[in-house]
Structures are given as C-alpha cells and as structure tokens.
Scaffold this motif. Structure first.
Motif, short mmCIF file in Angstrom:
data_model
loop_
_atom_site.label_atom_id
_atom_site.label_comp_id
_atom_site.label_asym_id
_atom_site.label_seq_id
_atom_site.Cartn_x
_atom_site.Cartn_y
_atom_site.Cartn_z
N MET A 195 -5.56 -2.84 -4.95
CA MET A 195 -6.22 -4.17 -4.41
C MET A 195 -5.90 -4.53 -3.08
SD MET A 195 -6.42 -6.66 -7.63
CE MET A 195 -4.82 -6.57 -8.06
N THR A 196 -4.94 -3.95 -2.55
CA THR A 196 -4.48 -4.29 -1.04
C THR A 196 -3.70 -2.97 -0.51
OG1 THR A 196 -2.33 -5.18 -1.30
CG2 THR A 196 -4.51 -6.54 -1.79
N GLU A 197 -3.78 -3.04 0.54
CA GLU A 197 -2.78 -2.03 1.45
C GLU A 197 -1.16 -2.64 1.22
OE1 GLU A 197 -3.24 -5.19 4.45
OE2 GLU A 197 -4.34 -4.50 2.93
N SER A 198 -0.27 -1.50 1.73
CA SER A 198 1.27 -1.92 1.50
C SER A 198 1.65 -2.78 2.68
CB SER A 198 1.74 -0.63 1.09
OG SER A 198 3.30 -0.96 1.08
N LEU A 199 2.36 -3.71 2.76
CA LEU A 199 3.01 -4.10 3.96
C LEU A 199 4.46 -3.51 4.23
CD1 LEU A 199 1.88 -7.94 3.46
CD2 LEU A 199 0.68 -6.17 4.47
N LYS A 200 4.95 -4.44 5.44
CA LYS A 200 6.33 -3.91 5.49
C LYS A 200 7.16 -3.85 4.42
CE LYS A 200 5.98 -5.82 10.27
NZ LYS A 200 6.53 -6.62 11.46
N PRO A 201 8.36 -2.90 4.51
CA PRO A 201 8.54 -1.97 5.71
C PRO A 201 8.01 -0.61 5.30
CG PRO A 201 10.33 -1.94 3.93
CD PRO A 201 9.30 -2.84 3.32
N ASN A 202 7.32 -0.32 4.18
CA ASN A 202 6.50 0.84 4.07
C ASN A 202 4.99 0.48 4.25
OD1 ASN A 202 9.05 2.36 3.30
ND2 ASN A 202 8.75 1.14 1.26
N LYS A 203 4.50 0.40 5.51
CA LYS A 203 3.09 0.36 5.63
C LYS A 203 2.24 1.65 5.19
CE LYS A 203 3.38 -3.30 9.31
NZ LYS A 203 2.72 -3.64 10.56
N LYS A 204 1.23 1.30 4.39
CA LYS A 204 0.30 2.27 3.96
C LYS A 204 -1.16 1.57 3.64
CE LYS A 204 3.32 6.12 2.09
NZ LYS A 204 2.83 6.75 3.04
N SER A 205 -2.04 2.13 4.24
CA SER A 205 -3.17 1.69 3.97
C SER A 205 -4.00 1.54 2.43
CB SER A 205 -4.47 2.43 4.75
OG SER A 205 -4.66 3.65 4.27
N LYS A 206 -4.73 1.13 1.89
CA LYS A 206 -5.37 1.24 0.59
C LYS A 206 -5.75 2.52 0.46
CE LYS A 206 -8.61 -1.36 -2.31
NZ LYS A 206 -9.62 -0.21 -2.52
N ALA A 207 -6.33 3.30 1.26
CA ALA A 207 -6.84 4.61 0.96
C ALA A 207 -5.65 5.64 0.96
CB ALA A 207 -7.66 5.10 2.33
N GLU A 208 -4.51 5.30 1.49
CA GLU A 208 -3.46 6.07 1.62
C GLU A 208 -2.67 5.94 0.23
OE1 GLU A 208 -1.51 6.65 6.01
OE2 GLU A 208 -1.47 4.84 5.21
N LEU A 209 -2.51 4.78 -0.32
CA LEU A 209 -2.11 4.52 -1.70
C LEU A 209 -3.15 5.06 -2.72
CD1 LEU A 209 -1.05 0.55 -1.51
CD2 LEU A 209 0.44 2.47 -1.32
N GLU A 210 -4.18 5.09 -2.54
CA GLU A 210 -4.91 5.68 -3.52
C GLU A 210 -4.86 7.16 -3.46
OE1 GLU A 210 -8.91 4.40 -2.51
OE2 GLU A 210 -8.96 2.68 -3.46
N GLN A 211 -4.61 7.89 -2.31
CA GLN A 211 -4.46 9.20 -2.29
C GLN A 211 -2.94 9.51 -2.74
OE1 GLN A 211 -6.08 11.90 -1.49
NE2 GLN A 211 -4.59 13.13 -1.69
N LEU A 212 -1.93 8.57 -2.54
CA LEU A 212 -0.58 8.86 -3.13
C LEU A 212 -0.76 9.03 -4.76
CD1 LEU A 212 2.43 8.67 -2.72
CD2 LEU A 212 2.39 6.31 -3.25
N VAL A 213 -1.66 8.00 -5.16
CA VAL A 213 -1.62 8.08 -6.73
C VAL A 213 -2.38 9.33 -7.15
CG1 VAL A 213 -3.01 7.03 -8.74
CG2 VAL A 213 -1.77 5.54 -7.03
N LYS A 214 -3.58 9.82 -6.80
CA LYS A 214 -3.93 11.00 -7.08
C LYS A 214 -3.24 12.22 -6.97
CE LYS A 214 -8.65 9.12 -5.76
NZ LYS A 214 -9.78 9.21 -4.93
N ALA A 215 -2.38 12.34 -5.87
CA ALA A 215 -1.68 13.41 -5.44
C ALA A 215 -0.55 13.69 -6.51
CB ALA A 215 -0.99 13.38 -4.00
N ASN A 216 -0.29 12.54 -7.25
CA ASN A 216 0.94 12.38 -8.22
C ASN A 216 0.53 12.32 -9.62
OD1 ASN A 216 3.56 12.94 -6.50
ND2 ASN A 216 2.14 11.31 -5.48
N GLY A 217 -0.58 12.76 -9.86
CA GLY A 217 -1.20 12.86 -11.28
C GLY A 217 -2.03 11.72 -11.61
N GLY A 218 -2.33 10.40 -11.00
CA GLY A 218 -2.91 9.34 -11.55
C GLY A 218 -4.21 9.43 -11.30
#
Length: 985
Positions: A736-759
C-alpha cells in the motif's frame, strides 16, 4: 519514619499486636531483647493480610507471566515515560511495598517476610500438613461429601478434572472449591500479625484434631483468594515471580550475605532494617553456632576436558581434585568450648536447609542421647578450641562394612540413640572441608590450605567421623576410570574441585562440579519392561500421566508353582526422555485400560509392590500386564533399594522407545534380570560408558553472514529487488505504501522484491490471508486501522525475510515470525501475541542482527554494578540459571538447553539444522577429526555415510551418527530424544 524506642510513642494496638505475635515465639521477650538489643519496633499495626496479594503477589505473578521481550505497547512506563522491562517492574513492585511498610507500619518487616518467603523462615516449625491432609480438613470444614465433584478434585488434585484448575495446582483446586461456598466474598480483615499468630499455633498443633479449628478460623475470616495464598504459605510453595534474593536486595544491600552466613530470616530483618548501616568485620563472615548456607557443586554442563579447563589450571599448579559424591545429607558441624556442657565442648549440627539436627547427633561428648558425638571424643586434636566442619552425613552398615542407600539416615540415628554400641546401621560423618578454626574464618583461604587445616585438626574415627578422601589429578583422562568405578559400586558420582579456590557461600560455580554417570552405553539399553502403573504430573506436566511404574515379569517356573501368570513385581519409575508423540502413542494404546489404584484393595493378583501393607511407590492408576505395553529404557546402573519389590531398581532410568513388537510375555522377567545383572558385574571392568548431560544451559550462538547477491546487474531489468529465493512462495501481498527510513524503497521496488522471491502481488485486501504492507498512514491505511480487523506489516519485515532466506536459495523457506517492530498496526485482538519472538531488549530469537543493530541493543541493556565496594561477587549467568533450575526443575527443559554439552559435526545438512544446533545450546564442530565430537548429523541417504563411519570407527568412544530429523524432532518436543531412533540406514 525512623525507628522508635519509646513505647509510649507507638500505637497501643501495635504494642498489643507485637506482644501477641512474638508471644508465640520459642524465645521469651527477654531473650529476644538480649539477643537483638537494637531490634526495630513498629509504630503501627501491620497491614491487612489481603494487601500482600493485592499489591504484591498478584502484580508479581502477572509480571512473571509476561514474556521477556514485551512489545512497547504492553511494557510499563516509568515515572518519566521510560520503558521498563519485567525485571524493573518486579523490583519496583517490591520497593513500593517495602516503602509503604516503613511509612505505615515501621521498620520491623519480619512479620511480612515470614509470609512472603515462608520457606526461609527457620523459626517456625513445619506444619506437618501436606496436600492430602489439607484436602481432608477443607472437606470437613466445608461439610461436603468427599465423593462429590469438589471433594474428589481436592483429594485427587493431580488428576485432570472437568471445569477444575490445572491438574497439579492444589491451591488452585482449593480456590475453586471454596469459591462455590465461601464464608466471605470480599477480603477479610485479618492483619499480617494475626495470620502469623495463627500460623504459629498451627505449627505446634501437629495433630489433625488440633489443626482443624485453626484452619476453620482462617476459612471463616478469609475469602477464597486469601485462602489460596495462605495454603501456598503453609505448603511453602509460593512461586510469586520473585526469589528471596530479589526481596533481600531491595531490603538491604547486605541482606543476602547475612542470610548466607546465618540462615536466619529474623536476623536479616532485625539487624539490617537501616540500609545505610552496613555489615563489617566479623559480622560479614561465618561464626560459631550460626548456621550458614554452604557452597554447592555446579551441575555437569560440559565435557570432562572443558570442566577441567574451567577450573583454570596453571603450568605451576595444573592439579584438580576428584572426590566421590556421597549419597547422604549435607551437614555442618560446629564445635566450641563451653564449660557448662559436660566434657567442655558444645556441638551444633545443621543440614543444608538449616534444619537443626543437634538433638539427633548430640550437643556434647557426654550427651546420652547422642547418635554421634559420644563416639568421637578423640577425633579433635589437642589445641582445637573451636571448629566448623563441612561434610556429608551418611548411613553405614557395619555388618557388611558398606554404605546404605539414602533415606535411612534418621532411622539409623534414632537406633544409635537407643542402642549406642549395637552393630546396626549408624550415622557416619564424612568431612571434606574445614571453614573455621580457633576463631579464624577460613573461607577466604584456598581449598588446599583449608585441607591442611583439616588434616592438622582432625583424626578419623573409623566409621564414625572420617576425613573424606580425594585423588589429585592433572588430566581429564584420569576422571573416566574413577567414574567407571563409582558406576560399578552404585555410587552417586564424582565431584571435581579446584584446590586454588576460596569457599563461596550459597553459590554454585566452576570451582566445584558434579560428574554423574547419567547413562551408560551398554548396560540398561536392552531393558524392556512392562508398564504396570502410572503417576499424574503436577505443574506444567499436570493433567495427564507423566511417569510410569514398570515391572519385572514373574517367571514361568514360579507360575507352575501356583503363582499368577499375569503378575509383575514393581521395579522402577521412569518419566524422562518421552516426546509428546510418545505420550500420545502410549495414551492411545492404553486408553480405557487404566484402573484407579485403591490402597485398601490393592491389585495383588497382578502387581506386587515393596513394603507389604505399606505399598511403597504405589501408583495413581494401574493396569493389567496383559493389557499393557513394553517400554525400552536405559539407565546408569542398578542400585539396592527397599522401595521396589526385587530389592533393586534402576538409577536414572530414561525412556528409549516403545516396543510395539513385544507383548508383556516377552518383557524382562525376574530371572532374566538376575542373569543380566550377574553378567554386568562380571564385565564391569571392561564396560565402556559415556556421560550424557542431564542439564543443558541456554547458549545462543549468533553467526554473522556475508550478503550473497544472486545473478548479475545486467540481467535485472527492474531496480534490484534482493536475492532470488522462494521465501514468499504461496503468499499474497498488498503493497500500500513505499518503505521509509532507514531502508527507503519505492512501492514498485517492494512489489518487485516480493515477486523476485516467489510471492504474488495483488490489488485487493478481500482475501483475509493476504498480507498487508504499509509504512505510511495514507487514507486507505487509516481506513483499515479504523476497522480493526487486519494487521498491517511494515516493509522492513519483507527485507528481513529475504535477508534470512538468502542462504536457503532453491529451498522452500518459512517466513520469519512477526516481531513487535514489524507491525505498523496490530489489531486489538492480536496485540502482544508476538512479544515472545524477541527477548527483553528487543533482540530477535530467529533473525540475525547487523553490527549497528547490536550496538543499539547493547545501549538498552543496564550496566552491572556491585552493591558497595566490598562486594566480591560478579554477575554469572551460569550461576543464575543453575539456581533457577534448582528451585524449579521444570526449567531444565527450556529450548536453549536441549543440546547443551554436545559437540556436533554436520555433514550435508540443511541451513535450518545448522542454525538450530547452536540456538539450542549445542556446539557445531568444523572437523570430524575433533575428539570432542559427540554426534554426527547427516542428511538422509547421504553418500558420505560410509566415509564418516570409517573416520570414527577407531575411536574409543565413537560419536553417534544420526539423521538431521533428530535435531528437528528434539527441538519440537523440547527434550533430547534417543539417538538410536534416528540412525541412518
């Protein structure tokens, strides 16, 4: 308010209350005044009894139930808004109670401490009341039928019951029964002083007819909850969530030390009522005729080589001492000059629990009722004016010149009192330490110096008072032959001692260590015995049968002579080594076949117990041998006993497996056991055995990993999403949102993270199994919080899962458990459900931390400091854990101790297994050539099995080779399972 000496300035009620309370004391008011001339006096009446549990016991119990790492939302806040952990809360509760007592009552807190730590009060005699007697008294007082539901539950408090407190909690059962028919609904008006006065009367009443009116008065004047805590005080089983050590520390910085040297709760309260007045000089050390808390041997936790190393040998002095561990009662002997006593010397004897046994062993050389002192007139060398000896009182049979098993000491002493020169069993005092000699406290001297003083002061009197022998050794290999010898002689074990060490009161440390022959590899591993009885557990093991009575089958020749073909003789009890699945399997096979044991109508046609009509070791339930199962057990050795029918039993029996391939007719018979025992005795010198650690200490070893990146940057079309794993396989996520500090990641990057790891990434939250991810309070996120139906997880949890799963590339992985810090929002229904996944400082039990995170954790931990410059003690985690386990043996099964003491080599095992071993207290060895290896863990069908067997075959004590299921199953069952079940094919 300061201490007030002028009686006229005190409340009349306080003076009257004090007179009643201490009027029951064995010492007169004049004697108390002479012994404690500066004792504090309370200016007001004591607090109501119910204040104890409302303001102290109940809050402490609630605090005890909280996990060590509570979520911030559930942690208590201090006066300035700071977070307090449970330890701080516990101390704060005690401090508030003591401060209130000083203000509202005065400085004499002894009346309260007698009830708070009743097991430490040596001035009040034992009540002679156990659960069964108390249950009978309450049934009569409440005028209920003993066969009614409540009557039955009280008399069978260990048995599970419908709509009743947990089995094994007697006070809880009493609370439920009394709550249905209370004389009072609200708390009564009894003061702490009044309760003490009645308890003093109860302790001297002894007989049931005299005790009943006292219990009835309590029943009439207290409500159910007050009576529940009173019963715990009578049974001296408080367990309120704080030990006496904590209460002592809060009361006075020297309180614990004074109790250690005196075992006198009254003295602690009356001499140390002012925290500003400190113990000095002789007051801080042991003294004649003053019972102290002795040093204790630490539990065996390491290999023999490691145990020797812990005693810190040096090149100049590499020696350590090996003593036989005696099977008797720890005893301290005090002797001093006293012309008022015939013979000029006065004696005192106290046990480890500070019970005075002078009446039994004698107060002087000419004491006609002495079981010991009149026989040791020549034991003390000339020049010995006073002395304190530490040793073990054991029972000796002069007819066979051998030690008699524990449990017969008091009988032997009483027999010697009546017939001092008979050839019957007698008490024998084995001395192993001298702590005081001619007005000099020797506890600060080394053991070697104290032994020199002992040898110069004492001459052994054959089989009456003897100096205990020791053997000096320099290598760990010298321990094993002596351990083999004590197994053959059915002895208790060995004690290793550091001759360079001082004597430390009431402490377990590495200077004295027990070595017990817990289990041997050969003897006992073929003992297949039939179950003939069961015992219900208490506490955590309440609600079901937790241990079993096993028997030896009557042989066929005896049957031909008229004996019953279904009969067995009681042989031993076993309750260790069972996994939950083992209990379930036994319960399934024996369901509906158990019969309640009736002592008035014992099943003599099927089971024969020892003791005749006394029916030793009678079970709660019994079963016909023909309906039962056969258990395979292992044990250390066979030892003589009068508690089991053959006259022998097993030492330290432990369950191996259920013999589903055998029925009761194939179980071990009496004659087969005799033959086996005879063979074992013939081959005892050739026996090889191993020591299995019975106590495993929590020792979490954290391993740092280097980040491994899968693939190449040129192959990734979207921003790098972390390593490719299967950690999210089968799970849906709504980002639903991006990731804030200290590990800043956009919403698209988080979605890609999930997909890359089987979700799977979804666009709707309709599926209740979808995991919601957010790090900002947007409109949609706030709307979901308002509904309070779904948890919202921070993106940091996704990153933690990926980091943890990167070593498991290509393998299905479990998601990391949620921790409090992972929640952006937790529903009210699940708030606090995940607190147990971190410790009290926020450190995860399942996730590695970075160096920065570790520094942050350290910053939250309190620094350790000593109370006063003179304090010589330092914090020792091992000592704290050992003390907790001694007080509550159930703690021995905590997960972090399962593999303690084991050195394990892993081959071709999963990363989960490799991580789990150190997490559960084991040590992972890098090379199979290491002589310390105790187990080798491999995966099923490993091609390296043949090579491993060849590598360890030539060793004197080869390690057990097991599959990795042994690790996982032992962890799941919270006990070390037998390795033989997991031997690879």
């Amino acid at each position: 308010m300061s201490d007030i000496d002028d009686t006229e300035m005190r409340d009349d009620e306080a003076v009257e209350e004090e007179h009643k309370m201490y009027g029951q004391d064995a010492m007169t008011e004049q004697e108390l005044g002479e012994k404690y001339p500066n004792r504090p006096r309370n200016h007001s009446k004591t607090l109501p009894f119910h204040d104890l549990f409302l303001t102290l016991f109940n809050p402490l119990s609630e605090n005890r139930k909280k996990p060590l790492g509570p979520a911030i939302a559930r942690r208590k806040l201090g006066p300035h808004g700071q977070i307090q952990n449970p330890n701080d809360v516990r101390r704060s509760l005690i401090e508030r109670f003591i401060a209130r007592w000083r203000k509202e009552v005065g400085n004499d807190i002894y009346p309260a401490f007698r009830l708070i730590v009743p097991e430490k009060d040596r001035d009040r005699a034992m009540y002679g009341l156990k659960e069964v007697t108390l249950g009978k008294l309450l049934i009569r007082i409440m005028k209920i039928d003993k066969n009614s539901e409540d009557g039955y539950n009280l008399m069978h408090w260990k048995l599970p019951a419908v709509k009743a407190a947990m089995a094994g909690d007697f006070a809880g059962r009493c609370f439920e029964a009394i709550s249905k028919r209370p004389m009072r609904v609200t708390p009564g008006n009894m003061t702490i002083a009044e309760v003490n006065e009645l308890l003093d009367k109860l302790s001297v009443a002894q007989k049931e007819e005299n005790q009943r009116p006292i219990i009835e008065e309590f029943y009439n004047r207290m409500n159910a909850e007050e009576l529940k805590w009173l019963i715990r005080m009578i049974l001296r089983q408080m367990k309120v969530g704080a030990t006496e050590k904590t209460f002592f520390e809060v009361w006075h910085p020297d309180a614990e030390n004074l109790f250690n040297i005196s075992s006198n709760l009254r003295r602690v309260c009356w001499e140390l009522y002012d925290p500003k007045v400190r113990l000095e000089g002789e007051d801080a050390g042991i003294n004649l005729m003053q019972c102290f808390q002795p040093q204790l041997a630490a539990f065996q936790m390491r290999t023999m080589e490691q145990m020797v190393a812990r005693m810190k040998p040096t090149e100049e002095d590499p020696a350590f001492w090996i003593e036989e561990k005696l099977d008797g009662e720890r005893m301290q002997l005090h002797m001093m000059e006293d012309e008022s006593v015939p013979g000029g010397k006065r004696f005192g004897f106290w046990s480890r629990k500070a019970k005075d046994y002078t009446y039994l062993y004698g107060n002087g050389f000419q004491d006609e009722k002495a079981a010991l002192t009149r026989h040791i007139k020549t034991a003390f060398n000339s020049g010995v004016r006073n002395i304190i000896l530490d040793g073990e009182m054991i029972t000796w049979d002069p007819k066979v010149d051998a030690l008699v098993p524990f449990g017969t000491l008091k009988t032997a002493a009483l027999s010697q009192q009546a017939n001092p020169f008979s050839d019957g069993n007698r008490p024998l005092f084995r001395v192993f330490d001298c702590l005081y000699l001619n007005d000099v406290n020797l506890t600060r001297y080394t053991l070697r110096k104290r032994r020199e003083a002992l040898n110069a002061s004492i001459t052994s009197i054959h089989r009456r008072l003897e100096i205990h022998d020791y053997q000096e050794a320099h290598k760990a290999s010298e321990i094993e032959p002596l351990l083999r010898q004590v197994v053959a002689e059915s002895s208790e074990g060995l004690v290793l001692k550091n001759p360079r060490s001082e004597y430390r009161l009431n402490d377990r440390n590495d200077d004295w260590m027990k070595v017990k022959p817990e289990y041997m590899s050969e003897f006992g591993e073929a003992l297949d015995c039939v179950v003939i009885g069961g015992y219900y557990g208490s506490g955590k093991r309440g609600g079901g049968i937790s241990s079993f009575l096993c028997g030896l089958r009557v042989d066929q020749p005896d049957i031909d002579q008229g004996a019953d073909p279904m009969k067995c003789h009681s042989f031993f009890k076993v309750g260790g080594g069972f996994a939950a699945a083992d209990y379930a399997e036994i319960r399934h096979r024996l369901e509906g076949k158990w019969i309640e044991y009736d002592p008035k109508k014992p099943p003599i046609d099927f089971i024969e117990l020892a003791g005749g009509d006394r029916q030793y070791e009678k079970p709660d339930v019994w079963i016909k041998p023909s309906d039962s199962v056969v258990l395979s057990v292992k044990a250390a050795s066979v030892t003589p006993t009068n508690q089991f029918r053959p006259g022998y039993t097993l030492r330290f029996p432990r369950f191996r497996k259920l013999r589903t391939d055998k029925d009761w007719t194939q179980a071990l018979s009496i004659q087969e056991f005799k033959n086996l025992k005879a063979c074992a005795e013939e081959e005892k010198n050739e026996k090889q055995f191993k020591v299995e650690d019975a106590r495993r200490k929590k020792q979490i070893v954290k391993r740092k990993r280097e980040t491994v990146i899968q693939g190449h940057e040129s192959e990734i079309k979207t921003p790098y999403a972390g390593p490719t794993t299967k950690v999210f396989e089968g799970h849906n996520f709504l980002i639903m949102t991006e990731s804030l500090k200290p590990n800043k990641k956009s919403k698209a990057e988080l979605e890609q993270l999930v997909k890359a790891n089987g979700g799977n990434v979804v666009a709707s939250e309709k599926d209740p199994k979808t995991i919601l991810i957010a790090d900002r309070n947007l409109v949609k996120v706030a709307s979901m919080q308002k509904k309070d139906q779904r948890n919202i997880i921070r993106p940091s949890w996704l990153l933690d899962c990926v980091k943890q799963g990167e070593i498991d590339v290509g393998r299905p992985s479990l998601l990391l458990p949620f921790e409090p810090q992972h929640f952006f929002y937790a529903t009210s229904a699940e708030a606090g459900h995940y607190d147990h996944n971190i410790d009290e400082y926020g450190d995860s039990y399942t996730r590695d931390v970075t160096a920065e995170q570790l520094l942050d954790l350290f910053s939250k931990m309190p620094t350790h400091f000593d109370h006063g410059e003179r304090s010589r003690k330092r914090y020792n985690g091992n000592n704290v854990l050992n003390r907790l386990i001694e007080e509550d043996p159930g703690l021995d099964a905590i997960p972090g101790r399962i593999f303690h003491g084991l050195s394990i080599y892993c081959k071709d095992v999963s990363p989960e297994t490799a991580r789990l071993i150190p997490f559960a207290g084991g040590h992972v060895v890098d090379k199979i050539e290491d002589d310390q290896v105790t187990q080798v863990v491999i995966c099923k069908n490993s091609v390296a099995l043949k090579e491993i067997r060849k590598a360890v075959a030539a060793r004197a004590r080869p390690p057990r080779i097991v599959t990795e299921d042994w690790v996982a199953d032992s962890w799941r069952e919270r006990t070390l399972l037998d390795e033989e079940r997991y031997m690879p094919l």
